[in-house]
Design a protein around this motif. Sequence first.
Motif, short mmCIF file in Angstrom:
data_model
loop_
_atom_site.label_atom_id
_atom_site.label_comp_id
_atom_site.label_asym_id
_atom_site.label_seq_id
_atom_site.Cartn_x
_atom_site.Cartn_y
_atom_site.Cartn_z
N ALA A 141 13.36 -8.39 12.87
CA ALA A 141 13.12 -6.60 12.72
C ALA A 141 11.76 -6.41 13.18
N TYR A 142 11.41 -4.92 13.53
CA TYR A 142 10.39 -4.55 13.76
C TYR A 142 9.81 -3.29 12.71
N VAL A 143 9.35 -3.40 11.65
CA VAL A 143 9.20 -2.52 10.70
C VAL A 143 7.84 -2.90 9.94
N THR A 144 7.59 -1.86 9.08
CA THR A 144 6.51 -1.87 8.26
C THR A 144 6.78 -0.97 6.84
N ASP A 145 6.37 -1.46 5.66
CA ASP A 145 6.75 -0.58 4.48
C ASP A 145 5.91 0.46 4.46
N ALA A 146 6.14 1.53 3.63
CA ALA A 146 5.57 3.01 3.41
C ALA A 146 4.24 2.51 2.91
N ALA A 147 3.94 1.57 1.91
CA ALA A 147 2.85 1.53 1.25
C ALA A 147 1.82 0.64 2.33
N THR A 148 2.37 -0.28 3.06
CA THR A 148 1.45 -0.80 4.04
C THR A 148 0.94 0.09 5.18
N ALA A 149 2.02 0.93 5.43
CA ALA A 149 1.54 1.97 6.72
C ALA A 149 0.57 2.85 5.91
N GLY A 150 0.66 3.13 4.98
CA GLY A 150 -0.49 4.11 4.25
C GLY A 150 -1.83 3.30 4.12
N ARG A 151 -2.08 2.11 4.51
CA ARG A 151 -3.27 1.62 4.18
C ARG A 151 -3.92 1.68 5.75
N THR A 152 -3.04 2.13 6.89
CA THR A 152 -3.57 2.17 8.30
C THR A 152 -4.62 3.23 8.54
N GLN A 153 -4.55 4.48 8.20
CA GLN A 153 -5.03 5.77 8.45
C GLN A 153 -4.24 6.41 9.81
N LEU A 154 -3.01 5.95 10.14
CA LEU A 154 -2.05 6.51 10.93
C LEU A 154 -1.34 7.11 10.30
N LEU A 155 -0.78 7.24 9.06
CA LEU A 155 0.21 7.70 8.30
C LEU A 155 -0.08 9.11 7.76
N ASP A 156 0.89 10.00 8.05
CA ASP A 156 0.58 11.33 7.19
C ASP A 156 1.13 11.19 5.78
N LEU A 157 0.20 11.36 4.88
CA LEU A 157 0.52 11.06 3.71
C LEU A 157 1.48 11.89 2.95
N ASP A 158 1.67 13.06 3.24
CA ASP A 158 2.52 14.15 2.71
C ASP A 158 3.80 13.80 3.33
#
Length: 479
Positions: free
Chosen positions: A162-179
Amino acid sequence: MTGPVLAVDQGTSGTKALVICPERGVLGTGFAAVRPRHLPGGLVEADPAELYESVLAAGHRALAEAGEPVTALGLANQGETVLAWDRDTGRPLTDALVWQDRRAEHVCTELAPHAEELRELTGLPLDPYFAAPKMAWIRRHLTREGVVTTTDAWLVHRLTGAYVTDAATAGRTQLLDLDRVEWSDRALDLYQLTGENLPEVVANDQPVGTTTAFGPEIPLTGLAVDQQAALLAQRVTAPGGAKCTYGTGAFLLAHTGDTPRRGTSGLVSCVAWRLAGRTSHCLDGQVYTAASAVRWLTDLGVITGAADLDRVGAAVPDSGGVTFVPALAGLAAPWWRGDLRGSLTGLGLDTTAGHLVRALCEGLAAQVAELAEAVATDLGTPLDVLRVDGGLTRSALLMQTQADLLQRPVEVSALPDATALGVGVLARLGAEPGLTVHDALPDWKPAAVYEPRMTADEAADRLGTFRTAVAALLDRAPA
């Protein structure tokens, strides 16, 4: 009711695995060391193959000790550690740049005019600690081939395809729209990462595939970044509570509810977890060096290891006027000055190893107390209690010092491996639809509670001395 689950925590200095049964507790444990390379100039790298092999080794050891099959797998990750890799073959194209690595400093310098925009968009300050600057650095200096992601996406791909990341880890990138909890085109554009093939952002309790890497086929049903997994394990599932994990660094997280709370005190606003379609948020503060500072003192020969803290520190009643700012990899929240180096002041011919140990414990505890004060400022209410986990919580000296400087009770988790426990809960939630978080979490009771023994005035004096030492560092260093 699901059977036992395998929970794997892939960390900076090692991978810990637990086989956890809802009724019988921990049935098996496994550990495999990881040896990141600390290079001149603040560079920290890890061999991706070693990370993956440590996951397999720790998992196999835990399963062998348990001696029974598991029904699901959960995987926790380091958060901000990144690499480039080939999606077709799974082959790493670079070493992993560890979260402590500072080489992307110039990427952040270039983006300084957009710092506030990025903070508002993603909840994160502009700092090479996070994933995006390191991802951009890899693209500029190492390779344009393959994909560039946090290590969890690569590990999951190796395990399941699979090619995935979870929402919490994505939030540590500075590429995720927090809202919106989805990748931000604007952030990607600012980092010159437009067009990158990023992994799908999934919920933390979402089944993503199966693996035979540990023998029989096991579904992978829980994913999380390490600190958020520990927050869940500590039963901090509603606003008002906080936990601190004392690992390689120290990380304080406070739950803030269903909407992001962008603080003004230098803390990070990020996703705590996304479960059953509902996103919870938290404030996060970091201390870059905790156990790594103890290891530094060990390498100097002052102590023989963390187990020595209490014995050596007990030889003296206080730090003897020594003040230690253990910013050995820079200062994180709330200062965000990763370029700074630590300071050790007040030394004399009468300074002993005990004084240095006491000063280190006070320096670590003072930084955590600063984070707790920042949380209280942002939330408008002080923390009632701090729940703690991680290897350094075995030091009664450090925990008592923490309670003293915090002027709040410190409750030590009965299970030091809270991250693995938390991702085990997520694996159960993903494997058993309809199970509630409350029912999935084990009963929580502390192994020890440390009450403040120091007066509020004395604690304020000690914190004032520490702040003066930090101010001296800030004054000497160019902004």
